[in-house]
Scaffold this active site. Structure first.
Site, PDB file in Angstrom:
ATOM      1  CE  LYS A  77      -3.714   2.015   2.652  1.00 31.53           C
ATOM      2  NZ  LYS A  77      -4.523   1.937   3.625  1.00 31.53           N
ATOM      3  CB  SER A 152      -8.132   3.877   3.034  1.00 30.50           C
ATOM      4  OG  SER A 152      -7.120   3.098   3.842  1.00 30.50           O
ATOM      5  CB  SER A 176      -8.154   0.970   5.886  1.00 35.09           C
ATOM      6  OG  SER A 176      -8.943   2.233   5.943  1.00 35.09           O
TER       7      SER A 176
END
Lengths: 484, 492
Positions: A77, A152, A176
């Site tokens: 990420k 997210s 997330s």
């Protein structure tokens, strides 16, 4: 064995160990898929570097055999700092930022031999539940390119679901990792707060942020977690702990089912959850109704605490030392105002303002202090429950993946905040929580279940997940849109 | 129009109330939350790590040594050491504050209470402390280094500070300076700070207000960043006069932050440094509370050195020293330890004190040296004192010998003293027969002066002593000469 047949990270590792496939072949295969990707999962692809790492991995495998994650492709990420590869947090603010160091998680996975394919898309500074607030554009759900992947960590979830990488890192502040895992039909784990080092993870809300693994199967999560976790002297909130085992004990447990999480639940979600409960019963576990009475207060408490921390964590992005710097300003105040005004997106600004307000003189007691009190009550709910049950079963999300742009139509950000209703209680309590696919709507769109465990109870959660996935194949289903 | 004696009148009509906040830089090798070094004077931004630069993703880790030093201070002042140390963020924007917040302690300082003995012109007293808390320093903005631009040096960013806050119990600028001095002495005794004022190791903010005696507290002004005892005193004198003049002219004192301009000897309002008055303090979530265990307290108590006041009392009782001399010697721990080393080696506290406060201090001042690198070490000074005491050399010769040794810093052992006495022929002439011969010569050569002396002009004795000393080329033992002369001159 052909590369296409390798669905999971475990399979990739086994194929490398058996020399059925080379790390270079694996890397090339995934880079090809990324090149043809229509989900927009990646912000940065490290093609040359990945090929070089794969080549080195092949040499090492030829020498000593496969070990750890040697030769296994992964993606990070874009909130984890990577030396030499830009780390953007999906923000204009950090569009060109290259950290001079690796996050501890990145360094550990690198040391384990993993091959870095690239950095995945996310909501800007990890603030969002749809991966639509990215400065680089929204990521699409591989099950339906017109829908969001959740957030997210939507880039990592979509990338795993679309077969662009066998595993990825995510971060979970209020859901997330778990939320996009559920929307994309993959497995994701938010570890106990303190299990995975936060050093080099660009902070959103320090008391909640936790890195976690995302992959197709729970067995894959276990492998990744073992190479991500561990006490880190550079992170004061990192905890001393017993490492995650290589396999979990398979014994009958009591699983709590909290009524607060099932009220008014959409039938498309409720039915697969009920079926999952029956599967656990069939596996020999006992289900018991429990109460977590302060659940309803979790979302407001979470948004106060997380925004308050974010408002000061993001103060360092001032245009002075790195990151976006406004041009043509004539004063210090203008430098701050314009650099931040131009560099941050709407949702980030909203949370900075919310958090600043919550910490202001005259409002601190009513908001921040009150939210911390609620946080303690929610945590106590869980501690009380874990005196009676070994794990807690809940839905992950109140609905399945929604269409792109639909969260904005409402004009009310709190509609989207309600996406976090089932994930933030565990976050506020620092508890580990697993999100795994347990069904699908007729569309089909994946439905996820959440298993929450006591502090440092990852082994137990993983064992339950592994057992569930031996009985089911939801985690192995491939999105029709991207099947090749 | 101010009349010449106005200040004196004011002094009786107004009372000033002063409280000090002193930032003490703790003597640690690395910063409060990073491993970067803290040494002074390095090239800009060479002592700032990724943590001090506040790059994305970095985290603070508490320097255990800084906490230990804060605990030591707490034990030394008799304060209450917090059983759990917590840190808060103080939020404001400024270019030399890289994180956009300073890590400090708001509600739970490392130390609460305690007191400090001061010795001002109006006598000794105790000043109570409000608190002492740990915090990190900010960087430095260099406004004059680049035309139209501001440079940022982050070497200081993250340097550990102990902010020591006094109760508003100081009543005069002299008391305030005495307090600052006493704190300066204490932290150096404890070894928790180098106390180097020129390098900014101790900076003082003074809060001051004036009122009619017995009236409620007046509005206060804060004078920032005073780094010398003298400037503190002068700044307070100026500010107190300013406030009194303002009030007597019917004006009001506003709450404000001031800077002291030592060149003009005046205070003036500071340009707003922070953009906000609301620091939005909240517990730093990156730093978990740290326990201060009973074992850490025991360790601190065991590590306490003899503190300045105890030492001063001991000098008075053990060495029969005046309070002034004792106070002078203990003010600097390095001076005190030099003095004690001299006494230990020669057993002559009075002579040692005179030498240290006289010749040694003068030579240090002249050469701008610290006593730690005095070219005449305690062992040599002790030997010089011993040689005066056993009458091997005269006091005058001793001073010359001291100067010689000071300049030739290569010979540092006590034996060098005796070698020099011999090689330079400084040995005092004490042989009675030889001295008698000299005395006879001098008396014979000065019949006129002899008559005057015998006629009752006793002061003439000095003349004869001088003549004998001259004849001996300065080596005659003056005490012997004195008694021989008296005898010789008494003979009719």
């Amino acid at each position: 064995m052909v590369v296409e047949g390798i669905a999971t990270l475990t399979a990739a590792r086994d194929a490398l160990a058996a020399k059925a496939v080379s790390a270079a072949e694996l890397a090339r295969h995934h880079l090809r898929r990324i090149a043809a990707d229509r989900t927009g999962s990646f912000i940065t692809v490290c093609e040359e570097r990945a090929l070089a790492e794969a080549k080195a991995a092949d040499a090492a495998i030829a020498e000593d055999g496969q070990r750890g994650l040697l030769g296994v492709p992964i993606a990070h990420k874009d909130v984890f700092c990577t030396e030499g590869v830009r780390t953007t947090c999906a923000s204009k603010m950090l569009e060109d930022f290259v950290a001079p160091y690796d996050a501890t998680v990145v360094a550990k996975l690198k040391a384990a031999g993993a091959v870095l394919l690239g950095k995945t898309n996310m909501d800007e500074f990890a603030m969002g539940s749809s991966t639509e607030t990215s400065h680089f554009g929204a990521t699409r759900n591989p099950w339906d390119l017109g829908r969001v992947p959740g957030g997210s960590s939507g880039g990592s979830a979509a990338a795993v679901a679309a077969g662009l990488t066998p595993g990825a890192t995510g971060t979970d502040t209020g859901g997330s990792v778990r939320h996009p895992a559920a929307f994309c039909g993959i497995s994701g784990l938010k570890p106990t707060y303190g299990r995975v080092s936060r050093f080099g993870l660009v902070a959103f809300a320090s008391s909640l942020d936790q890195g976690g693994p995302m992959a197709r199967s729970v067995a894959d999560l276990r492998i990744l977690l073992r190479h991500m976790e561990g006490h880190d002297s550079r992170d004061s909130t990192s905890a001393p702990m017993r490492p995650t085992g290589s396999s979990g004990a398979d014994k009958p447990l009591t699983i709590g089912v909290p009524s607060e999480y099932f009220e008014d639940l959409d039938s498309g979600i409720a039915a697969p959850l009920e079926e999952a409960a029956r599967t656990f019963a069939r596996l020999g576990h006992r289900l018991r109704a429990i109460a977590l009475p302060h659940t309803a207060f979790a979302v407001p408490a979470y948004y106060v605490v997380a925004s308050a921390e974010a408002s000061t964590n993001l103060a360092r992005f001032d245009g002075v030392r790195y990151g976006h710097r406004a041009q043509g300003v004539d004063s210090m105040e203008a430098l701050y105002r314009q650099s931040r005004g131009e560099g941050f997106g709407v949702e980030v600004k909203r949370r900075i303002l919310t958090g600043t307000y919550a910490l202001s003189v005259g409002y601190y007691d009513a908001y921040y202090r009150q939210a911390q009190r609620v946080r303690r009550l929610i945590r106590q709910d869980f501690l009380d429950a874990f005196a009676e049950v070994d794990a807690i079963l809940t839905p992950v999300t109140p609905c399945v993946a929604f269409p792109l742009g639909s969260s904005e139509v409402e004009g009310d950000p709190t509609t989207l905040y309600k996406q976090d209703a089932f994930t933030v209680p565990a976050s506020l309590s620092g508890l580990p929580a697993l999100s795994i696919p347990c069904g699908a709507t007729r569309h089909p769109l994946p439905v996820g279940l959440q298993l929450i465990g006591p502090h440092f109870g990852e082994d137990r959660l993983l064992a339950l997940g592994e057992a569930f996935q031996r009985e089911t194949d939801w985690h192995l289903r491939t999105p029709p849109a991207v099947a090749t | 129009m101010t009349s010449v004696n106005a200040p004196a009148n004011r002094a009786t009509a107004w009372e000033s109330v002063i409280g000090l906040e002193v930032h003490v830089q703790l003597r640690t090798r690395s910063k409060l939350f990073s491993a970067a070094p803290t040494a002074f004077g390095a090239a800009p931004n060479t002592q700032a790590s990724v943590v001090d630069l506040a790059l994305p993703g970095v985290l603070p880790v508490l320097n255990a040594e800084a906490l230990r030093l804060a605990v030591l201070f707490g034990v030394a002042v008799g304060g209450e050491v917090a059983p759990v140390c917590r840190f808060d963020r103080k939020n404001y924007f400024y270019p030399d504050l890289p994180k956009g917040y300073q890590v400090s302690q708001l509600d739970e300082p490392a130390v609460r209470g305690g007191r400090l003995a001061i010795d001002a012109e109006d006598g000794p007293r105790h000043i109570e402390l409000t608190r002492a808390h740990l915090e990190e320093d900010a960087g430095k903005s260099l406004h004059d280094a680049y035309a139209g631009q501001t440079g940022i040096d982050l070497n200081r960013a993250g340097v550990p500070l102990l902010e020591v806050v006094s109760e508003p119990q100081l009543r005069t600028p002299a008391q305030a300076a005495a307090y600052f001095r006493a704190l300066h002495t204490l932290v150096r005794y404890l070894g928790i700070s180098d106390g180097n004022l020129n390098e900014g190791s101790m900076r003082c903010d003074a809060n001051v207000s004036v009122r009619r005696p017995g009236a409620p507290l007046g509005e206060r002004a804060e004078i920032k960043n005073l780094n010398s005892f003298r400037f503190l005193e002068k700044a307070l004198r100026f500010e107190i006069d300013r406030q009194v003049e303002t009030l007597e002219a019917g004006g009001v004192v506003r709450r404000q932050t001031l800077l002291y301009d030592s060149a003009r000897n005046e205070t003036r309002p500071m340009r707003g440094k922070e953009l906000s008055d609301d620091y939005r303090y909240f517990p730093d979530p990156d730093l978990l509370p740290v326990e201060v265990t009973p074992a850490m307290l025991d360790e601190a108590r065991a590590a306490l050195p003899e503190l300045p006041n105890a030492k001063r009392q001991r000098y008075a009782s053990e060495f029969g020293m005046t309070d002034y001399d004792a106070g002078w010697l203990v003010a600097d721990p390095h001076v005190a330890s030099y003095f004690e080393a001299v006494v230990a080696a020669c057993g002559k506290p009075k002579a040692a004190a005179n030498w240290v406060m006289g010749e040694v201090a003068a030579a240090l001042r002249r050469d701008e040296r610290a006593i730690g690198d005095a070219p005449v070490p305690p062992a040599q000074l002790a030997r010089i004192i011993a040689r005066v005491a056993d009458q091997t050399i005269s006091g005058t010769a001793a001073k010359g010998l001291f100067e010689t040794l000071w300049r030739q810093a290569d010979a540092t052992d006590a034996e060098a003293v005796d070698q020099l006495i011999d090689s330079q022929g400084l040995r005092q002439l004490s042989d009675v027969n030889a001295l008698e011969a000299l005395v006879r010569e001098v008396v014979a050569a000065n019949p006129g002066q002899v008559r005057q002396y015998r006629a009752g002009k006793a002061k003439m004795l000095g003349y004869f002593v001088g003549q004998v000393m001259k004849a001996s080329r300065g080596k005659a033992n003056p005490r012997e000469v004195n008694s021989l002369l008296r005898k010789a001159l008494a003979e009719p």
